[in-house]
Motif scaffolding. Structure first.
Motif, PDB file in Angstrom:
ATOM      1  N   GLY C 153      -5.449   5.403  -5.228  1.00  0.00           N
ATOM      2  CA  GLY C 153      -5.062   4.968  -6.568  1.00  0.00           C
ATOM      3  C   GLY C 153      -5.493   3.540  -6.824  1.00  0.00           C
ATOM      4  O   GLY C 153      -6.049   3.224  -7.886  1.00  0.00           O
ATOM      5  N   MET C 156      -9.211   3.468  -7.422  1.00  0.00           N
ATOM      6  CA  MET C 156      -9.590   3.940  -8.758  1.00  0.00           C
ATOM      7  C   MET C 156      -9.276   2.877  -9.813  1.00  0.00           C
ATOM      8  O   MET C 156     -10.039   2.703 -10.769  1.00  0.00           O
ATOM      9  CB  MET C 156      -8.837   5.234  -9.087  1.00  0.00           C
ATOM     10  N   VAL C 172     -11.749  11.167 -13.086  1.00  0.00           N
ATOM     11  CA  VAL C 172     -10.953  12.384 -12.990  1.00  0.00           C
ATOM     12  C   VAL C 172     -11.605  13.419 -13.895  1.00  0.00           C
ATOM     13  O   VAL C 172     -11.700  13.209 -15.094  1.00  0.00           O
ATOM     14  CB  VAL C 172      -9.504  12.130 -13.445  1.00  0.00           C
ATOM     15  N   HIS C 174     -12.388  16.108 -16.493  1.00  0.00           N
ATOM     16  CA  HIS C 174     -11.529  16.335 -17.648  1.00  0.00           C
ATOM     17  C   HIS C 174     -10.837  17.689 -17.599  1.00  0.00           C
ATOM     18  O   HIS C 174      -9.647  17.813 -17.885  1.00  0.00           O
ATOM     19  CB  HIS C 174     -12.344  16.203 -18.928  1.00  0.00           C
ATOM     20  N   LYS C 177      -7.918  17.816 -15.174  1.00  0.00           N
ATOM     21  CA  LYS C 177      -6.987  16.690 -15.173  1.00  0.00           C
ATOM     22  C   LYS C 177      -5.523  17.160 -15.156  1.00  0.00           C
ATOM     23  O   LYS C 177      -4.726  16.674 -14.357  1.00  0.00           O
ATOM     24  CB  LYS C 177      -7.248  15.836 -16.406  1.00  0.00           C
ATOM     25  N   LEU C 180      -4.642  18.487 -11.760  1.00  0.00           N
ATOM     26  CA  LEU C 180      -4.583  17.464 -10.715  1.00  0.00           C
ATOM     27  C   LEU C 180      -3.325  16.623 -10.860  1.00  0.00           C
ATOM     28  O   LEU C 180      -2.699  16.245  -9.869  1.00  0.00           O
ATOM     29  CB  LEU C 180      -5.812  16.567 -10.793  1.00  0.00           C
ATOM     30  N   GLN C 181      -2.932  16.331 -12.110  1.00  0.00           N
ATOM     31  CA  GLN C 181      -1.715  15.529 -12.302  1.00  0.00           C
ATOM     32  C   GLN C 181      -0.489  16.247 -11.751  1.00  0.00           C
ATOM     33  O   GLN C 181       0.404  15.641 -11.190  1.00  0.00           O
ATOM     34  CB  GLN C 181      -1.505  15.261 -13.786  1.00  0.00           C
ATOM     35  N   VAL C 228      -3.925  13.583  -3.273  1.00  0.00           N
ATOM     36  CA  VAL C 228      -4.741  13.730  -4.481  1.00  0.00           C
ATOM     37  C   VAL C 228      -3.876  13.577  -5.733  1.00  0.00           C
ATOM     38  O   VAL C 228      -4.195  12.806  -6.652  1.00  0.00           O
ATOM     39  CB  VAL C 228      -5.464  15.089  -4.460  1.00  0.00           C
ATOM     40  N   GLY C 229      -2.740  14.298  -5.754  1.00  0.00           N
ATOM     41  CA  GLY C 229      -1.885  14.229  -6.932  1.00  0.00           C
ATOM     42  C   GLY C 229      -1.362  12.824  -7.168  1.00  0.00           C
ATOM     43  O   GLY C 229      -1.378  12.327  -8.297  1.00  0.00           O
ATOM     44  N   VAL C 232      -4.152  10.534  -8.494  1.00  0.00           N
ATOM     45  CA  VAL C 232      -4.487  10.812  -9.898  1.00  0.00           C
ATOM     46  C   VAL C 232      -3.385  10.286 -10.806  1.00  0.00           C
ATOM     47  O   VAL C 232      -3.656   9.714 -11.871  1.00  0.00           O
ATOM     48  CB  VAL C 232      -4.724  12.317 -10.093  1.00  0.00           C
ATOM     49  N   ALA C 235      -3.712   6.522 -11.126  1.00  0.00           N
ATOM     50  CA  ALA C 235      -4.843   6.165 -11.983  1.00  0.00           C
ATOM     51  C   ALA C 235      -4.524   6.466 -13.445  1.00  0.00           C
ATOM     52  O   ALA C 235      -4.869   5.685 -14.339  1.00  0.00           O
ATOM     53  CB  ALA C 235      -6.089   6.930 -11.539  1.00  0.00           C
ATOM     54  N   GLN C 236      -3.823   7.582 -13.696  1.00  0.00           N
ATOM     55  CA  GLN C 236      -3.498   7.930 -15.076  1.00  0.00           C
ATOM     56  C   GLN C 236      -2.497   6.951 -15.672  1.00  0.00           C
ATOM     57  O   GLN C 236      -2.557   6.625 -16.854  1.00  0.00           O
ATOM     58  CB  GLN C 236      -2.928   9.351 -15.145  1.00  0.00           C
TER      59      GLN C 236
END
Lengths: 108, 81, 245, 116
Positions: C153, C156, C172, C174, C177, C180-181, C228-229, C232, C235-236
């Motif tokens: 994170g 990213m 990420v 699209h 997304k 992944l979230q 991974v989750g 993401v 980063a989101q």
């Protein structure tokens, strides 16, 4: 045997030189008048100091495979330190911070 | 030796926390908070908690500081009053 | 306000000092922290879970339910941030006459030094390798799902700061997304269900010797999903707070 | 280390907690309040990690070359999840602060109270 002693001398020498650089850098950070000179002192002396301390520690007690980590760390410090100082000085420049000159007697 | 290290680190921790509280400039406060997180990370590494130290270094000093700086850029830079 | 705050702090501090005066000294091997369930984890953890990093063992196997809910909490935080209006509102892309000028203006607003650009681009793969190594060797060295999620994170976010919003958004994919979230909670629920079918307990892990490979696979799937989750989601969160309001 | 029968590591955690609490209560700026909340959180984490340490203890990773005593792994697992939850809480709070600034033009609590 002689090689071991030589290695030890080199290692301790590197650590001593590194500590001297770190001390100089810290004194510069405290004593220099403005952001540019401080960034100069911090980046140069801290990368040289931390780099040679790490190399000295890697050579201390002979060079083992695990000591590669310390060499990698030294490379990381030498690459990232000046970059950080560059970014800081650039940001200061762009936000209009003027450099110290002798006539002004210190930063505003 | 270990006692001296511990004492110095804890004093540094308290000093940085107080400077965070005293800083009027919010960007300076956030930078000092990042420093506080890094010192805390050293303390935890020293106390046999490397997992926690890695996470604190990446999250406390990295992610949290960036989130704070983004919000300060959108709002006001210095504290009033 | 200041005197009230000082008085409150003094009262709280006095209460807590009285509290710690009654605690057993820390660092004592015979203290209650080290003699109850903690001692059992230390003695039997490796045999029961096959994980040598006991922090990971406690996190995923012994205290899996806590970790499940914690993954749900960070997912909920992301949902809450995205639900606020400014996070999703994008400025309309400039068109026609003024487009080139305004794009140049946007470029000038936050110029990234070529040195910083190059160094971040050079270092990013190494950071990614470090994160993957801490995930892959998380059972024998410090590291694991949450640690590598934090590292990926942070990487990213560094890339997003240097490359700008549009490029960072492409990190990420699209289409994936949304999945992944929600990867952490979804995979946790799936593994918990598998454990339920196998052992009769929600989030149960098969304990017998024969199921060693299966248990290992469940732990690995959970670790990858958390890494991974979590990355993401971090980063989101950065992207959402970075969005112009 | 103890002083007057008090464990100094725990006392340090209390001091950090109180600094954070003071920021949370006395400061009017919302960002300073969230920073104070973060300091409080880290003080609690430091307290939990300290309670699990052991004299001369190693990290709780049982590999060749490591030997007991190990520090207790339970506090580490708790704090690990706690740190990630803390950053989520901070993100939600900061997003709300940005909203407040967009709507009212200020993030000082005393000025927000004056608003009609």
């Amino acid at each position: 045997m002689i090689g071991g002693v030589l290695l030890e001398i080199v290692a301790v020498g590197l650590v001593v030189v590194g500590v001297a650089f770190l001390l100089a850098g810290t004194i510069g950070l405290v004593r220099f008048p403005d952001v540019y000179t401080r960034a100069h002192a911090a980046s140069k002396c801290d990368s040289a100091g931390a780099g040679s301390v790490l190399l000295g520690l890697a050579l201390h007690d002979g060079f083992a495979f695990g000591d590669l980590k310390l060499v990698l760390l030294a490379i990381l410090v030498v690459v990232s330190g000046p970059t950080t100082a560059h970014a800081l000085a650039r940001a200061a420049m762009r936000s209009g911070r003027r450099a110290w000159t002798r006539d002004e007697r210190g930063p505003a | 030796m270990s006692v001296v290290f511990d004492a110095v680190m804890l004093l540094l921790l308290i000093a940085t926390a107080i400077t965070v509280a005293r800083a009027r400039d919010l960007v300076a406060a956030v930078v000092k908070f990042g420093l506080y997180s890094l010192v805390l990370c050293l303390v935890w590494q020293h106390r046999g908690a490397p997992d926690v130290a890695i996470t604190e270094a990446a999250v406390g000093a990295g992610v949290t500081s960036v989130l704070f700086l983004l919000t300060i850029a959108k709002t006001a830079r210095s504290e009033r009053g | 306000m200041r005197t009230f705050a000082l008085a409150l702090v003094l009262v709280v501090a006095a209460t807590m000092v009285i509290g710690i005066a009654g605690l057993p000294p820390h660092g004592d091997p015979d203290g209650p922290v080290h003699t109850h369930v903690g001692a059992r984890y230390l003695e039997q953890g490796v045999a029961e879970t096959g994980l040598r990093n006991l922090v990971t063992a406690v996190l995923l196997v012994y205290r899996g339910f806590d970790t499940f809910l914690e993954v749900v909490v960070i997912f909920t935080a992301l949902v809450a941030v995205l639900a606020l209006p400014s996070a999703t509102r994008q400025p309309p892309p400039p068109r026609g006459e003024g487009a080139a000028a305004s794009r140049r203006e946007a470029d000038d607003a936050v110029p990234v030094s070529p040195v910083v650009f190059l160094v971040v681009r050079l270092l990013a793969p190494f950071i990614a390798v470090f994160a993957l190594a801490s995930l892959y060797r998380g059972h024998v060295t410090p590291g694991g799902g949450f640690q590598s999620a934090a590292i990926i994170g942070a990487m990213m976010i560094a890339l997003g700061l240097v490359f700008g919003r549009e490029h960072a958004a492409r990190l990420v994919p699209h289409g994936a997304k949304a999945w992944l979230q929600a990867l952490g909670p979804l995979v946790f629920a799936a593994v918990a269900f598998v454990g339920w079918r196998l052992t009769g307990a929600f989030l149960g892990f098969p304990a017998d010797e024969a199921a060693y490979a299966l248990r290992e696979a469940m732990v690995v799937v959970l670790e990858v999903a958390i890494a991974v989750g979590g990355a993401v989601i971090l980063a989101q969160l950065f992207m959402a707070l970075d969005a112009p309001s | 280390m103890t002083l007057l029968g008090l464990d100094l590591d725990y006392v340090a955690c209390i001091v950090l907690f109180c600094v954070g609490l003071y920021m949370l209560v006395a400061k009017s700026n919302l960002i300073k309040k969230v920073l104070g909340l973060n300091v409080m959180e880290t003080a609690v984490f430091a307290f939990i990690v300290t309670s699990g340490m052991i004299d001369g203890g190693q990290e709780p990773i049982v590999v060749a070359g490591s030997a007991p005593p190990y520090t207790s792994p339970i506090p580490h697992a708790m704090v690990l999840t706690g740190i990630v939850v803390a950053v989520s809480v901070t993100a939600v709070a900061l997003a709300l602060i940005a909203q407040i600034h967009a709507h009212y033009g200020t993030i000082e609590v005393d000025e927000l109270k004056e608003l009609p």
